[in-house]
Design an enzyme around this catalytic site. Structure first.
Site, short mmCIF file in Angstrom:
data_model
loop_
_atom_site.label_atom_id
_atom_site.label_comp_id
_atom_site.label_asym_id
_atom_site.label_seq_id
_atom_site.Cartn_x
_atom_site.Cartn_y
_atom_site.Cartn_z
N ASP A 164 0.80 -1.22 0.00
CA ASP A 164 0.00 0.00 0.00
C ASP A 164 0.83 1.27 0.00
OD1 ASP A 164 -2.20 -1.69 0.11
OD2 ASP A 164 -2.28 -1.63 2.29
N LYS B 40 1.75 2.16 -5.15
CA LYS B 40 2.27 1.61 -6.40
C LYS B 40 1.34 1.93 -7.58
CE LYS B 40 2.27 -2.41 -4.36
NZ LYS B 40 2.05 -2.03 -2.96
N GLY C 203 -4.63 -4.20 -3.74
CA GLY C 203 -5.61 -3.16 -4.07
C GLY C 203 -4.82 -1.92 -4.45
N HIS C 204 -4.81 -1.59 -5.73
CA HIS C 204 -4.00 -0.47 -6.21
C HIS C 204 -4.92 0.68 -6.61
CE1 HIS C 204 -0.38 -3.30 -7.21
NE2 HIS C 204 -0.76 -3.36 -5.95
N GLN D 108 1.91 -6.02 -3.21
CA GLN D 108 2.36 -6.14 -1.82
C GLN D 108 3.66 -5.32 -1.64
OE1 GLN D 108 1.33 -9.53 -3.37
NE2 GLN D 108 -0.57 -8.51 -2.86
P1 GDP Z 1 -0.82 0.39 -3.56
O1 GDP Z 1 -1.42 -0.90 -3.09
O2 GDP Z 1 0.66 0.43 -3.34
O3 GDP Z 1 -1.18 0.74 -4.96
O4 GDP Z 1 -1.43 1.52 -2.61
P2 GDP Z 1 -2.98 1.65 -2.14
O5 GDP Z 1 -3.77 2.16 -3.28
O6 GDP Z 1 -3.43 0.41 -1.48
O7 GDP Z 1 -2.83 2.70 -0.97
C1 GDP Z 1 -2.30 3.97 -1.18
C2 GDP Z 1 -3.34 4.99 -0.73
O8 GDP Z 1 -2.75 6.26 -0.60
C3 GDP Z 1 -4.46 5.16 -1.74
O9 GDP Z 1 -5.63 5.50 -1.06
C4 GDP Z 1 -3.97 6.33 -2.58
O10 GDP Z 1 -5.04 7.04 -3.20
C5 GDP Z 1 -3.29 7.17 -1.55
N1 GDP Z 1 -2.15 7.97 -1.99
C6 GDP Z 1 -1.18 7.65 -2.89
N2 GDP Z 1 -0.23 8.59 -2.92
C7 GDP Z 1 -0.59 9.53 -2.02
C8 GDP Z 1 0.00 10.75 -1.58
O11 GDP Z 1 1.09 11.16 -1.98
N3 GDP Z 1 -0.67 11.45 -0.60
C9 GDP Z 1 -1.86 11.02 -0.09
N4 GDP Z 1 -2.43 11.76 0.86
N5 GDP Z 1 -2.44 9.88 -0.49
C10 GDP Z 1 -1.80 9.14 -1.43
P1 IMO Z 2 -0.95 -4.14 -2.27
O1 IMO Z 2 -0.51 -4.68 -3.61
C1 IMO Z 2 -1.00 -4.57 2.05
C2 IMO Z 2 -1.10 -8.64 3.65
C3 IMO Z 2 -2.35 -9.08 4.37
C4 IMO Z 2 -1.77 -10.08 5.35
C5 IMO Z 2 -0.67 -10.74 4.54
C6 IMO Z 2 -1.08 -12.04 3.87
O2 IMO Z 2 -2.24 -3.41 -2.32
O3 IMO Z 2 0.16 -3.36 -1.63
P2 IMO Z 2 -2.65 -12.73 1.85
O4 IMO Z 2 -4.02 -12.30 1.48
O5 IMO Z 2 -1.62 -12.47 0.83
O6 IMO Z 2 -2.62 -14.15 2.33
O7 IMO Z 2 -2.27 -11.85 3.15
O8 IMO Z 2 -0.30 -9.80 3.55
N1 IMO Z 2 -1.31 -8.13 2.27
C7 IMO Z 2 -1.23 -6.83 1.94
N2 IMO Z 2 -1.04 -5.74 2.70
N3 IMO Z 2 -1.10 -4.44 0.71
C8 IMO Z 2 -1.27 -5.54 -0.06
O9 IMO Z 2 -1.24 -5.47 -1.42
C9 IMO Z 2 -1.39 -6.80 0.55
N4 IMO Z 2 -1.58 -8.06 0.09
C10 IMO Z 2 -1.52 -8.85 1.16
O10 IMO Z 2 -2.97 -7.99 5.02
O11 IMO Z 2 -1.16 -9.40 6.42
MG MG Z 3 -2.92 -1.59 -1.80
#
Ligand code: GDP
Ligand code: IMO
Ligand code: MG
Length: 422
Positions: free
Chosen positions: A12, A15, A39-40, A223
């Protein structure tokens, strides 16, 4: 050539946002591991999208998006993802290609995930319950079903045999989970029919031809490095190699074809699910990060645990991945803190250490911090590196010096536009 973009923390990091920002420089975006546990999030033109399996280049007209052999696909979730994109008139047949060697998540893989977690009790991983672990277990156990199997005439027999075995395994766990297998299968078969409308390819061949033809490829990680099956905080990890080597095995690309490795990290740290987290905060500062940063999982909605930046862990991730440039996300969330802390060493069994040890459980590890002055300015409207406050520059310079890698992108908000290049 191939560039990689990977998360350096517990996922998270942002990416999806950065892949979307960078896609204009690439012909192909390819996911190489993980599955719908990811979840991206992408935000542009006032709309928010969360992608789970589909690569984050999908909104760009010309980019080809590939789901590589290292990915595990749940046809049911995949179908929903396609539906969510229906307003964009994307030609999926030509723009979204699926590796025949990618493994399929069956409904019973999800049930097994749930049964396994329940049986672990307090020691549960905190899995997203998407069936990731059981599907990779079947892959390495040489029992799995692959996308290419759907092209065989006997694929339903294979499916039935594996499902029958899974149902026995679920019974073996002896835990209470309710399910209606007929209902689950109906949804699965319908989703498989939808999946079949896409193009299945021998993606390693496709990608290596693309490299020969001088196409630019960006591999999108899922991840983060600390969730890597080998290098993460085992057993509180996911079931794939999230680090750079995973891109080679997950796409069939040789190491010498990899050029830049973008390492992406938050200006603080978050973690969702169980497992050790040395810089975790249980105070008002942690609550502020969670609130200002909207730290809720994009896949499960669970609150993310928050804490200070951990440079010991980051250095480890930089090393394992061979990171060549850094992207720092969510600096805007830190505006308004009087003092910022950065973990620069661990106390490990009584000794000060600078490397990431085998075990980081709280009984073995405590953290030592270096403090920085915060800044008041709102960063979210800033458009160039010159506008960034001096105290933030000091923070950035310190991280660069410690990690010996330049921070080339500073993200100051979730929108595509809130991205500063240095
Ligand atoms: P990913 O899994 O690495 O793609 O990241 P996620 O989407 O799960 O989580 C990143 C969260 O931070 C999302 O809600 C984005 O919309 C938000 N986000 C990304 N970059 C920034 C930033 O620079 N500032 C803020 N405030 N939010 C951000
Ligand atoms: P993105 O791509 C954050 C975590 C889960 C749990 C562990 C194992 O959005 O960054 P799993 O479902 O793979 O068996 O879970 O890994 N986890 C993540 N945490 N971002 C993710 O993906 C994750 N994918 C799995 O919360 O601790
Ligand atoms: Mg994510």
């Amino acid at each position: 050539m191939v560039d990689l973009l990977l998360g350096l923390q517990w996922g998270d990091e942002g990416k999806g946002k950065i892949v979307d920002v960078l896609t204009k420089n690439y012909d192909i975006i390819a996911r190489f591991q993980g599955g719908p546990n990811a979840g991206h999030t992408l935000i542009f033109d006032g709309n928010k999208h969360v992608l789970h399996t589909i690569p984050s280049g999908i909104f760009h007209k010309t980019a080809i998006n590939i789901v590589g052999n290292g990915v595990v696909i749940d046809p049911v979730i995949f179908e929903k993802e396609l539906d969510n994109l229906s307003a964009y008139n994307i030609d999926f047949k030509s723009k979204l290609l699926i590796s025949r060697k990618a493994h399929l998540i069956l409904p019973t893989h999800r049930l097994l995930d749930a049964a396994s977690e329940i049986s672990k009790g307090k020691a549960k991983i905190g899995s997203t319950l998407k069936g990731i672990g059981p599907t990779y277990m079947d892959k390495t156990g040489r029992n799995g079903m692959r996308v290419g199997d759907l092209e065989l005439s006997n694929w339903k027999e294979k499916y039935q045999a594996l499902t029958k075995k899974h149902l026995k395994m679920i019974a073996f766990f002896d835990v209470d989970i309710q399910y209606d297998i007929v209902e689950l299968e109906t949804a699965f078969f319908k989703a498989v029919d939808r999946l079949r409308q896409l193009s299945f390819i021998d993606s390693e061949e496709y990608l290596n031809q693309a490299i020969k033809n001088n196409k630019n490829i960006l591999a999108e990680g899922a991840q983060g490095s600390l969730l890597d099956i080998d290098f993460g905080t085992y057993p509180f990890v996911t079931s794939s190699n999230t680090t750079a080597a995973g891109a080679c095995t997950g796409l069939g690309i040789a190491p010498n074809k990899i050029d830049e490795v973008f390492g992406i990290f938050k200006a603080y740290t978050t973690r969702v699910g169980s497992g050790p987290f040395p810089t975790e905060l249980f105070d008002e500062d942690g609550a502020t990060m969670a609130k200002v940063g909207h730290e809720f999982g994009a896949t499960t909605g669970r609150p993310r645990r928050c804490g200070w930046l951990d440079l010991v862990a980051l250095k480890y991730a930089v090393q394992v991945n061979g990171v060549t440039q850094l992207n720092m996300m969510k600096g805007d969330v830190l505006s308004g803190f009087d003092t910022l802390k950065v973990c620069t060493s661990y106390m490990y069994k009584g000794n000060e250490i600078n490397h990431f040890p085998y075990n980081i459980d709280p009984e073995n590890v405590s953290v030592k911090y270096t403090e920085f002055k915060g800044w008041e300015e709102d960063l979210t409207q800033m458009e160039s590196a010159e506008q960034l406050p001096e105290n933030l520059i000091t923070y950035i310079n310190f991280i660069e010096k410690e990690l010996e890698i330049p921070i080339k992108i500073v993200s100051v908000g979730p929108d595509r536009k809130q991205t500063i290049f240095r």
